[in-house]
Design an enzyme around this catalytic site. Sequence first.
Site, PDB file in Angstrom:
ATOM      1  N   ASN A  10      76.397  14.266  33.848  1.00 39.22           N
ATOM      2  CA  ASN A  10      76.959  14.116  35.192  1.00 39.22           C
ATOM      3  C   ASN A  10      78.476  14.210  35.077  1.00 39.22           C
ATOM      4  OD1 ASN A  10      77.798  13.376  37.713  1.00 39.22           O
ATOM      5  ND2 ASN A  10      76.976  11.283  37.633  1.00 39.22           N
ATOM      6  N   HIS A  94      73.279   7.583  43.178  1.00 37.54           N
ATOM      7  CA  HIS A  94      74.187   7.182  42.108  1.00 37.54           C
ATOM      8  C   HIS A  94      75.030   5.993  42.554  1.00 37.54           C
ATOM      9  CE1 HIS A  94      77.421   7.223  39.182  1.00 37.54           C
ATOM     10  NE2 HIS A  94      76.578   7.857  38.386  1.00 37.54           N
ATOM     11  N   GLU A  96      78.037   5.337  42.350  1.00 38.53           N
ATOM     12  CA  GLU A  96      79.300   5.672  43.026  1.00 38.53           C
ATOM     13  C   GLU A  96      79.047   6.073  44.475  1.00 38.53           C
ATOM     14  OE1 GLU A  96      80.519   8.289  39.886  1.00 38.53           O
ATOM     15  OE2 GLU A  96      80.572   6.502  38.627  1.00 38.53           O
ATOM     16  N   GLY A 171      81.334   3.819  32.835  1.00 35.23           N
ATOM     17  CA  GLY A 171      82.758   4.108  32.657  1.00 35.23           C
ATOM     18  C   GLY A 171      83.567   2.965  32.067  1.00 35.23           C
ATOM     19  N   SER A 211      78.102   4.431  29.808  1.00 39.59           N
ATOM     20  CA  SER A 211      78.875   4.448  28.562  1.00 39.59           C
ATOM     21  C   SER A 211      78.068   4.917  27.356  1.00 39.59           C
ATOM     22  CB  SER A 211      79.496   3.074  28.285  1.00 39.59           C
ATOM     23  OG  SER A 211      80.445   2.754  29.304  1.00 39.59           O
TER      24      SER A 211
HETATM   25  P1  13P Z   1      79.661   7.051  31.874  1.00 36.55           P
HETATM   26  O1  13P Z   1      78.788   7.693  30.831  1.00 36.55           O
HETATM   27  O2  13P Z   1      81.003   7.658  31.999  1.00 36.55           O
HETATM   28  O3  13P Z   1      79.675   5.553  31.740  1.00 36.55           O
HETATM   29  O4  13P Z   1      78.947   7.360  33.309  1.00 36.55           O
HETATM   30  C1  13P Z   1      77.601   7.114  33.454  1.00 36.55           C
HETATM   31  C2  13P Z   1      77.147   7.655  34.740  1.00 36.55           C
HETATM   32  O5  13P Z   1      77.494   7.172  35.804  1.00 36.55           O
HETATM   33  C3  13P Z   1      76.262   8.832  34.703  1.00 36.55           C
HETATM   34  O6  13P Z   1      75.733   9.095  35.965  1.00 36.55           O
END
Ligand code: 13P
Length: 252
Positions: A10, A94, A96, A171, A211
Amino acid sequence: MARLPIVGGNWKMNTTRAEARALLGGLRALDGLAGVEVVICPPAPWLGDAADLLAGTTLRVGAQNVHWEPKGAFTGEVAAPMLAGTATYAIVGHSERRHVFHEKPTETNRKLRAVVEAGLRPILAIGERLAEAEAGRTEEVLRRQLTQAFRGFRALPESLVVAYEPVWAIGTGRAATPEDAQARCALVRAILAERFGRAAAEACRIQYGGSVTAQNIEGLAAQPDIDGALVGGASLDAAAFAAICRAVATAG
Ligand code: 13P
């Protein structure tokens, strides 16, 4: 029945067109990798480039989001039927979308239906926030998110993938431990079994996200209920993402 693990990259809102094309070129090295399905989810403007550059390979293209209506006056949005022929998968729900853009559970539910109706394969993302985890409410949150997402569904869509992504791990560089991630993914499978029956739940692929790196993937991929990963930051580096895909492929 053995589940084929699935690793998604992603990219979120990253890459210029030139960067995207270079990254896609590098990812072609994963063509034909056995034991894992690889899905690349670039920003919407590069979906066509991704489809062109990955054509003829075993890599699949996924969208990061869709609108729930098939067409209409929704400036700036992308409808699921527009993606058919370009994307195979679409991420829905998601964190976000839920927390930065305040997507409501009813909207996630409508998006999920739209994706299925368009013949795309959904990657349904769920996960608890830090305060919910600390308050011991993770099970309640996952149960609620799954119940709301599947409102009106009589069966679990065969192609549906669940991505368990604890919000506190996204993240932050703080991935869940393999043991905790396994426990949560097993819980998701148990909830799916209650709702849709054991066979459907056993066949459903459940990814861990948050992560994930080439360094920590091995322990996660070795868990029985973790069927791959949804990768954010590390998916922007072709070598790191390839290492993750290879580790998942050999873990099975
Ligand atoms: P990270 O791997 O950057 O933590 O993001 C995970 C994520 O939200 C994948 O959809």
